[in-house]
Design a protein around this motif. Sequence first.
Motif, PDB file in Angstrom:
ATOM      1  N   ASP A  26      66.884 -13.704 -38.905  1.00 24.75           N
ATOM      2  CA  ASP A  26      66.910 -14.894 -38.055  1.00 24.75           C
ATOM      3  C   ASP A  26      65.611 -15.064 -37.279  1.00 24.75           C
ATOM      4  OD1 ASP A  26      69.419 -15.604 -38.896  1.00 24.75           O
ATOM      5  OD2 ASP A  26      70.458 -14.670 -37.213  1.00 24.75           O
ATOM      6  N   TRP A  27      64.997 -13.958 -36.857  1.00 22.51           N
ATOM      7  CA  TRP A  27      63.755 -14.036 -36.087  1.00 22.51           C
ATOM      8  C   TRP A  27      62.622 -14.628 -36.912  1.00 22.51           C
ATOM      9  CZ3 TRP A  27      59.511 -10.722 -37.347  1.00 22.51           C
ATOM     10  CH2 TRP A  27      59.787  -9.813 -38.388  1.00 22.51           C
ATOM     11  N   ILE A  28      62.667 -14.430 -38.236  1.00 20.53           N
ATOM     12  CA  ILE A  28      61.650 -15.034 -39.099  1.00 20.53           C
ATOM     13  C   ILE A  28      61.889 -16.537 -39.191  1.00 20.53           C
ATOM     14  CG2 ILE A  28      60.588 -15.002 -41.395  1.00 20.53           C
ATOM     15  CD1 ILE A  28      61.563 -12.131 -41.710  1.00 20.53           C
ATOM     16  N   ARG A  29      63.141 -16.937 -39.306  1.00 16.30           N
ATOM     17  CA  ARG A  29      63.453 -18.367 -39.338  1.00 16.30           C
ATOM     18  C   ARG A  29      63.045 -19.050 -38.033  1.00 16.30           C
ATOM     19  NH1 ARG A  29      67.895 -15.599 -41.356  1.00 16.30           N
ATOM     20  NH2 ARG A  29      68.156 -15.822 -43.619  1.00 16.30           N
ATOM     21  N   GLU A  30      63.077 -18.298 -36.944  1.00 14.30           N
ATOM     22  CA  GLU A  30      62.715 -18.842 -35.631  1.00 14.30           C
ATOM     23  C   GLU A  30      61.228 -18.676 -35.322  1.00 14.30           C
ATOM     24  OE1 GLU A  30      65.268 -16.523 -33.171  1.00 14.30           O
ATOM     25  OE2 GLU A  30      67.102 -17.528 -33.887  1.00 14.30           O
ATOM     26  N   HIS A  31      60.467 -18.110 -36.271  1.00 15.17           N
ATOM     27  CA  HIS A  31      59.015 -17.900 -36.121  1.00 15.17           C
ATOM     28  C   HIS A  31      58.701 -17.009 -34.919  1.00 15.17           C
ATOM     29  CE1 HIS A  31      58.956 -20.950 -39.129  1.00 15.17           C
ATOM     30  NE2 HIS A  31      59.267 -21.924 -38.304  1.00 15.17           N
ATOM     31  N   ARG A  32      59.492 -15.971 -34.772  1.00 12.66           N
ATOM     32  CA  ARG A  32      59.219 -14.976 -33.744  1.00 12.66           C
ATOM     33  C   ARG A  32      58.537 -13.773 -34.397  1.00 12.66           C
ATOM     34  NH1 ARG A  32      64.216 -13.979 -29.832  1.00 12.66           N
ATOM     35  NH2 ARG A  32      62.500 -13.079 -28.645  1.00 12.66           N
ATOM     36  N   HIS A  33      58.195 -12.786 -33.573  1.00 11.03           N
ATOM     37  CA  HIS A  33      57.434 -11.642 -34.057  1.00 11.03           C
ATOM     38  C   HIS A  33      58.176 -10.330 -33.778  1.00 11.03           C
ATOM     39  CE1 HIS A  33      54.449 -14.687 -34.434  1.00 11.03           C
ATOM     40  NE2 HIS A  33      54.259 -14.797 -33.122  1.00 11.03           N
ATOM     41  N   CYS A  34      57.678  -9.254 -34.361  1.00 12.10           N
ATOM     42  CA  CYS A  34      58.240  -7.927 -34.154  1.00 12.10           C
ATOM     43  C   CYS A  34      57.087  -6.955 -33.949  1.00 12.10           C
ATOM     44  CB  CYS A  34      59.096  -7.508 -35.357  1.00 12.10           C
ATOM     45  SG  CYS A  34      59.760  -5.833 -35.229  1.00 12.10           S
ATOM     46  N   LEU A  35      57.122  -6.227 -32.848  1.00  9.75           N
ATOM     47  CA  LEU A  35      56.080  -5.262 -32.513  1.00  9.75           C
ATOM     48  C   LEU A  35      56.676  -3.867 -32.565  1.00  9.75           C
ATOM     49  CD1 LEU A  35      54.635  -7.145 -29.398  1.00  9.75           C
ATOM     50  CD2 LEU A  35      54.134  -7.523 -31.837  1.00  9.75           C
ATOM     51  N   ILE A  36      56.098  -2.997 -33.387  1.00  7.89           N
ATOM     52  CA  ILE A  36      56.609  -1.641 -33.555  1.00  7.89           C
ATOM     53  C   ILE A  36      55.533  -0.666 -33.096  1.00  7.89           C
ATOM     54  CG2 ILE A  36      57.616   0.029 -35.150  1.00  7.89           C
ATOM     55  CD1 ILE A  36      58.313  -2.251 -37.026  1.00  7.89           C
ATOM     56  N   THR A  37      55.814   0.059 -32.036  1.00  5.97           N
ATOM     57  CA  THR A  37      54.842   1.006 -31.495  1.00  5.97           C
ATOM     58  C   THR A  37      55.441   2.407 -31.459  1.00  5.97           C
ATOM     59  OG1 THR A  37      55.557   0.534 -29.220  1.00  5.97           O
ATOM     60  CG2 THR A  37      53.710  -0.756 -30.079  1.00  5.97           C
ATOM     61  N   GLY A  38      54.565   3.402 -31.394  1.00  3.84           N
ATOM     62  CA  GLY A  38      55.022   4.784 -31.306  1.00  3.84           C
ATOM     63  C   GLY A  38      53.977   5.740 -31.822  1.00  3.84           C
ATOM     64  N   PRO A  39      54.169   7.030 -31.585  1.00  2.00           N
ATOM     65  CA  PRO A  39      53.201   8.038 -32.031  1.00  2.00           C
ATOM     66  C   PRO A  39      53.090   8.088 -33.549  1.00  2.00           C
ATOM     67  CG  PRO A  39      54.740   8.950 -30.416  1.00  2.00           C
ATOM     68  CD  PRO A  39      55.280   7.617 -30.817  1.00  2.00           C
ATOM     69  N   CYS A  40      52.033   8.736 -34.014  1.00  2.00           N
ATOM     70  CA  CYS A  40      51.816   8.913 -35.441  1.00  2.00           C
ATOM     71  C   CYS A  40      52.994   9.662 -36.073  1.00  2.00           C
ATOM     72  CB  CYS A  40      50.524   9.697 -35.653  1.00  2.00           C
ATOM     73  SG  CYS A  40      50.124  10.009 -37.378  1.00  2.00           S
ATOM     74  N   GLY A  41      53.447   9.168 -37.218  1.00  2.00           N
ATOM     75  CA  GLY A  41      54.488   9.868 -37.967  1.00  2.00           C
ATOM     76  C   GLY A  41      55.908   9.510 -37.597  1.00  2.00           C
ATOM     77  N   THR A  42      56.118   8.564 -36.682  1.00  2.00           N
ATOM     78  CA  THR A  42      57.483   8.213 -36.274  1.00  2.00           C
ATOM     79  C   THR A  42      58.117   7.142 -37.156  1.00  2.00           C
ATOM     80  OG1 THR A  42      56.503   6.763 -34.591  1.00  2.00           O
ATOM     81  CG2 THR A  42      57.274   8.939 -33.875  1.00  2.00           C
ATOM     82  N   GLY A  43      57.387   6.680 -38.149  1.00  2.00           N
ATOM     83  CA  GLY A  43      57.986   5.775 -39.139  1.00  2.00           C
ATOM     84  C   GLY A  43      57.713   4.303 -38.917  1.00  2.00           C
ATOM     85  N   LYS A  44      56.659   3.970 -38.199  1.00  2.00           N
ATOM     86  CA  LYS A  44      56.371   2.568 -37.897  1.00  2.00           C
ATOM     87  C   LYS A  44      56.126   1.756 -39.171  1.00  2.00           C
ATOM     88  CE  LYS A  44      52.850   3.682 -35.374  1.00  2.00           C
ATOM     89  NZ  LYS A  44      52.968   5.148 -35.557  1.00  2.00           N
ATOM     90  N   SER A  45      55.223   2.251 -40.016  1.00  2.00           N
ATOM     91  CA  SER A  45      54.877   1.526 -41.243  1.00  2.00           C
ATOM     92  C   SER A  45      56.077   1.422 -42.171  1.00  2.00           C
ATOM     93  CB  SER A  45      53.720   2.226 -41.969  1.00  2.00           C
ATOM     94  OG  SER A  45      52.567   2.258 -41.163  1.00  2.00           O
ATOM     95  N   TRP A  46      56.849   2.493 -42.249  1.00  2.00           N
ATOM     96  CA  TRP A  46      58.014   2.508 -43.136  1.00  2.00           C
ATOM     97  C   TRP A  46      59.037   1.461 -42.685  1.00  2.00           C
ATOM     98  CZ3 TRP A  46      63.118   2.972 -44.100  1.00  2.00           C
ATOM     99  CH2 TRP A  46      63.504   3.433 -45.375  1.00  2.00           C
ATOM    100  N   LEU A  47      59.294   1.390 -41.381  1.00  2.00           N
ATOM    101  CA  LEU A  47      60.242   0.400 -40.870  1.00  2.00           C
ATOM    102  C   LEU A  47      59.727  -1.014 -41.102  1.00  2.00           C
ATOM    103  CD1 LEU A  47      61.267   2.082 -37.487  1.00  2.00           C
ATOM    104  CD2 LEU A  47      62.651   1.926 -39.577  1.00  2.00           C
ATOM    105  N   ALA A  48      58.426  -1.217 -40.918  1.00  6.21           N
ATOM    106  CA  ALA A  48      57.844  -2.538 -41.160  1.00  6.21           C
ATOM    107  C   ALA A  48      58.033  -2.942 -42.621  1.00  6.21           C
ATOM    108  CB  ALA A  48      56.368  -2.536 -40.794  1.00  6.21           C
ATOM    109  N   CYS A  49      57.818  -1.988 -43.538  1.00  5.71           N
ATOM    110  CA  CYS A  49      57.984  -2.284 -44.957  1.00  5.71           C
ATOM    111  C   CYS A  49      59.451  -2.515 -45.320  1.00  5.71           C
ATOM    112  CB  CYS A  49      57.397  -1.161 -45.809  1.00  5.71           C
ATOM    113  SG  CYS A  49      55.591  -1.106 -45.779  1.00  5.71           S
ATOM    114  N   ALA A  50      60.365  -1.809 -44.654  1.00  3.72           N
ATOM    115  CA  ALA A  50      61.792  -2.039 -44.892  1.00  3.72           C
ATOM    116  C   ALA A  50      62.179  -3.458 -44.492  1.00  3.72           C
ATOM    117  CB  ALA A  50      62.625  -1.018 -44.124  1.00  3.72           C
ATOM    118  N   LEU A  51      61.668  -3.920 -43.353  1.00 11.44           N
ATOM    119  CA  LEU A  51      61.929  -5.297 -42.937  1.00 11.44           C
ATOM    120  C   LEU A  51      61.244  -6.285 -43.880  1.00 11.44           C
ATOM    121  CD1 LEU A  51      61.590  -4.932 -39.061  1.00 11.44           C
ATOM    122  CD2 LEU A  51      63.699  -5.347 -40.351  1.00 11.44           C
ATOM    123  N   GLY A  52      60.056  -5.931 -44.368  1.00 10.96           N
ATOM    124  CA  GLY A  52      59.376  -6.782 -45.338  1.00 10.96           C
ATOM    125  C   GLY A  52      60.143  -6.891 -46.647  1.00 10.96           C
TER     126      GLY A  52
END
Length: 244
Positions: free
Chosen positions: A94-120
Amino acid sequence: MLNHPTLDRLRELGLNGMAKGFCDLAANPESSALEHAEWLGLLVEQEATLRQQKRFEARTRTAKLRHAASIEDVDFRTPRGLDRALFLRLASGDWIREHRHCLITGPCGTGKSWLACALGDKACRDNFSVLYQRSSRLFASLALARGDGRYARLMRQLARVDLLILDDWGPEPLAAEQRRDLLEIVEDRYNTGSLIITSQVPIGRWYEIVGDPTLAEAILDRVVHAAHRIELKGESLRKLRASA
């Protein structure tokens, strides 16, 4: 039954899903009990399923996601500050339909890129166009494109996608050209597209990364205030799994 002529005609018309469904039904003795309308319905459904799968495969090829990740495989057990309810809401798209954004922060190795790709990946399944870019490589590509005349075309490509993933943003301060590039990217997507930005740097320090106070305000005002936030914490998952 005119199996071969019918199959040939279906394939000539590009109806390969219906052709496969036709073969499956013809080989199934129980299909003789089906009405003509039921046969047709099953063939149409097979064609629709095949076309949907092909569109998904094309979107994922274009997206060039770094990880073969899916929301079904997300690890909610390991303590890292991942809010399950929030993430599943994000998975709805729904956030994509509403043209909103998602910011994922955290230390190295906590899975930021993986979660971003899962949402992608889920966005691809939901018929959104997606493009993954590592931030450093994107800025390098834009610098090269500026020199050989491809800059405008590349910016149009970035602006057209429904969801643009900028992975591993920061921690080095942006150069003057990079600040202007980022402003153009954000401006092009304002109320028309969504961003996922991942970073090891807490959002409160992003003004420092942009560098120029005026441009930082222009960029982050368009991003941060219209964004969902996932703030991960804890040790590297790679380290934890290696020691398990």
